[in-house]
Design a protein around this motif. Structure first.
Motif: not given
Lengths: 422, 310
Positions: B109, B111-112, B131, B134
């Protein structure tokens, strides 16, 4: 009408003692500190309660016109009344933007018919909040605005900001500045530092805010005009303000309850209700703000109540909009500061009553005989849990959902009329 | 013992002992991939959904092959061709997938934070395939496996990680993991690509690559992303290659037995030259091979497998 048996706390008049208040024709008629008179008028029993001036929240987004799905004047005013707030200043970043008298008149009219409390609009400094052309400040003032601000962004061009301050002063309008240099922390979503790096989130350095605070206080110093810095969040930014004040610059500022009570730690877990601008900062910043309340460097507490719909906040931390609500939790937040940090309650109360009234140049914020009878009854011994169900705003994006609150608003009176009671 | 984790979200969630178990077990899983018939019935009847919301070749293929070699059924979904592009939020997409009762979701993904949220809300196993910037725990585990395979230990090794540390989930996961295993980590990058607060990570930090090269047992080159150029993190690729690229000159400066790693995909000519990527020190393709074994291990453990303890 009489309010009898309570403890009157009125920082404007330095009162903090038992007494009775007489309200007549929407005004404070009398404050009796030495025993009560017999009366056949309505009597509100305030025993065990604190009787305080209705709160003034100088930074609120009511979202109307344009974003009524987030909040509107009616729902926002209900939440404010439940929070003991009797005056709000609503920000101009609506759709259309409040940058001309027609929009101002629309808000004023709507408020007259639907608001339980006093709603005072703030107009934009620049047309469309674009930061280039000045708005019709004079005509908006005639229509009812009490301040100008491009809140949500900074006026990036220093020359435009200077002209904006000079033009606003022409009409005796205070200027409220949201300080954010977007070139620093372009895609930032939380405070920049070790934690943002660990969480894999882009940071917003304290510099983003401080550099504009610095610029605006320099503009105020050079022009001799006043500036109000809203939602200061950094120790370093507050230090710039403090030094400017010491040098005689006409600068004032406010801090939000969330910056006074929470830190960036709240972002662990990626809760989007911990995402706002300015971001939650470090513990040392929070403590500096609290010290600022104690010393007077921080003049006001304002909520920056910023409702967003659930589907907007129910996104990734990176994508969710900035902002949290705050009207209903303002007084318990203040009470927590008083208890938790041993700050005189009267001093904190001044930050949401007499101080914003003075900065905005509006009536209210005190219990002086002859002023509008905006009064809040507060029970410091009552505790309650702030649940999603208890939210009166249209949006429930609060970092305090599920939190036990100490102190509860029992009744809110606006111009002698009870607009909220439990 | 029972493996105590339903999910694999972050290296920071694992103890040194747990990382050691994964590396031990991966050796036996690696053996399966070298057989003629590369399939065991371990996860027969289990469904693994691969949700890839970001382009990926290696990681996705690696997970898919790992699951298939364990006889799990795999379904793969990418961002284009899914309702993500139609505006469905990630959590709605996830609940819809969940309604079809998978046993494990592997998520990549942009985004974190989403894999952690999924792990908390879903009854099935969730494996973080990377992610935002992160964490990328499976990459770090395969990197540690590859290092361990080569050196027979992680304790006492010096590993340099070079490049865009700021935006790298691979760097983060490797720092946390390698430190837990007793290795020394040196982060090398221009100041613009060092994350704020990096000094608290417990790694050495420097802007100069040359002095680090002769000290390192392994040098891990990170991919330079083209978009960082437009965001003004450095001047241009030519200058980057001179100061932070792995090339013949630096290969020759490395100590005996030292290795070169890269999580892929490589920008040949930018952070790594042909000689370095394809030379004797490179274990880049071993990393890819080991990725399958490590992911087989993690799929097996997450879905209820037990850890062999001698």
């Amino acid at each position: 009408m009489w309010i009898k048996g309570g403890t009157i706390i009125d920082p404007a008049n330095g009162i903090e003692q038992a007494g009775d208040i007489h309200i007549r024709e929407g005004l404070i008629a009398d404050v009796c500190l030495n025993g009560s008179r017999e009366t056949d008028e309505e009597v509100i029993d305030a025993s065990g309660l604190w009787v305080i001036p209705g709160l003034i929240d100088m930074h609120v987004h009511l979202r109307e016109p344009g974003f009524e799905y987030k909040e509107d004047i009616a729902s926002g005013s209900r939440a404010a009344a439940a929070g003991g707030i009797t005056t709000v200043v609503c920000m101009p970043n609506t759709d259309p933007v409040n940058d001309n008298p027609s929009v101002t008149r629309y808000i004023v009219e709507k408020a007259r018919h639907q608001a339980l409390i006093r709603v005072l609009p703030a107009g934009a400094i620049t047309r469309g909040l674009q930061g280039t052309e000045l708005s019709e400040m004079g005509l908006m003032k005639a229509a009812g605005i009490v301040a100008v601000t491009d809140d949500g962004k900074s006026v990036t061009d220093a020359g435009v900001m200077r002209r904006g301050m000079e033009y606003a002063a022409t009409f005796d309008l205070p200027v409220i500045s949201h300080c954010q240099d977007k070139s620093l922390g372009v895609s930032g979503v939380m405070n920049e530092g070790g934690l943002s790096s660990r969480l894999g989130l882009a940071g917003i350095p304290s510099l983003t805010e401080d550099i504009v605070i610095s610029r605006d206080t320099l503009l105020a110093r050079y022009t001799g005009l006043p500036i109000h810095i809203t939602h200061v969040s950094t120790a370093s930014g507050l230090e710039i303000i403090r030094q400017a004040k010491e040098a005689g610059v006409r600068v004032s500022c406010d801090a939000t309850p969330h910056h006074l009570l929470l830190t960036e730690d709240r972002v662990r877990g990626y809760d989007t209700n911990a995402k706002m601008y300015p971001p939650l900062r470090r513990e040392e910043d929070r403590l500096a703000l609290i010290e600022g309340i104690r010393s007077g460097a921080v003049d006001c507490i304002a909520t920056d109540h910023a409702p967003h719909a659930r589907d907007e906040k129910d996104l990734d931390f990176d994508l969710a909009p900035f902002g949290v609500i705050g009207l209903q939790t303002l007084l318990p937040a203040i009470y927590r500061l008083h208890r938790g940090h041993d700050i005189d309650f009267g001093r904190i109360l001044a930050c949401v009553t007499v101080n914003p009234a003075r900065i905005l140049g509006i009536e209210g914020g005190s219990l002086s005989p002859g002023v509008r009878a905006d009064v809040t009854l507060f029970d410091p011994s009552s505790s309650w849990v702030f649940t999603r169900e208890s939210v009166l705003s249209k949006s429930a994006n609060s970092p305090f959902i599920g939190t036990e609150m100490q102190g509860r608003v029992i009744r809110t009176i606006v111009e002698g009329r009870s607009v909220y009671r439990i | 013992m029972n493996w105590p984790h339903k999910d694999v979200i972050a290296i920071s969630d694992l103890t040194a002992g747990e990382i050691g178990h994964v590396l031990d077990m991966a050796s036996s899983f690696k053996e399966i991939s070298r057989r003629d018939i590369k399939k065991v019935p371990t996860l027969r009847g289990k469904t693994v959904v691969l949700l890839f919301y970001e382009p990926s070749t290696r990681t996705r293929l690696s997970f898919e092959i790992a699951a298939k070699r364990l006889s799990a059924d795999t379904v793969s979904l990418s961002a284009s061709g899914s309702s993500f592009s139609k505006g469905e939020t990630i959590m709605d997409a996830v609940y819809n997938v969940m309604a079809m009762a998978p046993d494990c979701i592997v998520i990549r993904y942009p985004y974190a934070g989403i894999p952690a949220k999924m792990a908390e809300l879903l009854p099935c196993s969730v494996i973080n395939g990377g992610d935002g910037f992160h964490e990328h725990p499976t990459q770090a585990l395969l990197d540690m496996y590859s290092l361990h395979e080569h050196f027979g230990r992680l304790q006492g090794l010096t590993v340099a990680i070079v490049g865009d540390i700021m935006h790298s989930r691979v760097a983060r996961s490797n720092v946390y993991g390698l430190k837990k295993m007793g290795a020394t980590v040196v982060l090398v990058a221009p100041k613009t690509l060092l994350p704020p607060g990096v000094e608290t990570w417990g790694a050495q930090v420097t802007t100069e690559l040359d002095p680090v090269i002769p000290e390192a047992d392994a040098v891990m080159m990170l991919r330079v992303q083209k978009e960082r150029l437009s965001e003004r993190f450095f001047s241009d690729e030519r200058e980057y290659a001179v100061f932070y690229g792995m090339n013949k000159r630096r290969v020759d400066m490395m100590k005996d037995g030292a290795v070169i790693m890269h999580p892929g995909p490589m920008n040949r000519g930018v952070e790594i030259t042909y000689d370095a990527a394809d030379g004797a020190r490179s274990i880049i393709l071993d990393q890819v091979e080991n990725g399958v074994a490590v992911r087989m291990t993690l799929l097996y453990l997450s879905m209820g497998g037990t850890v062999n303890v001698d």
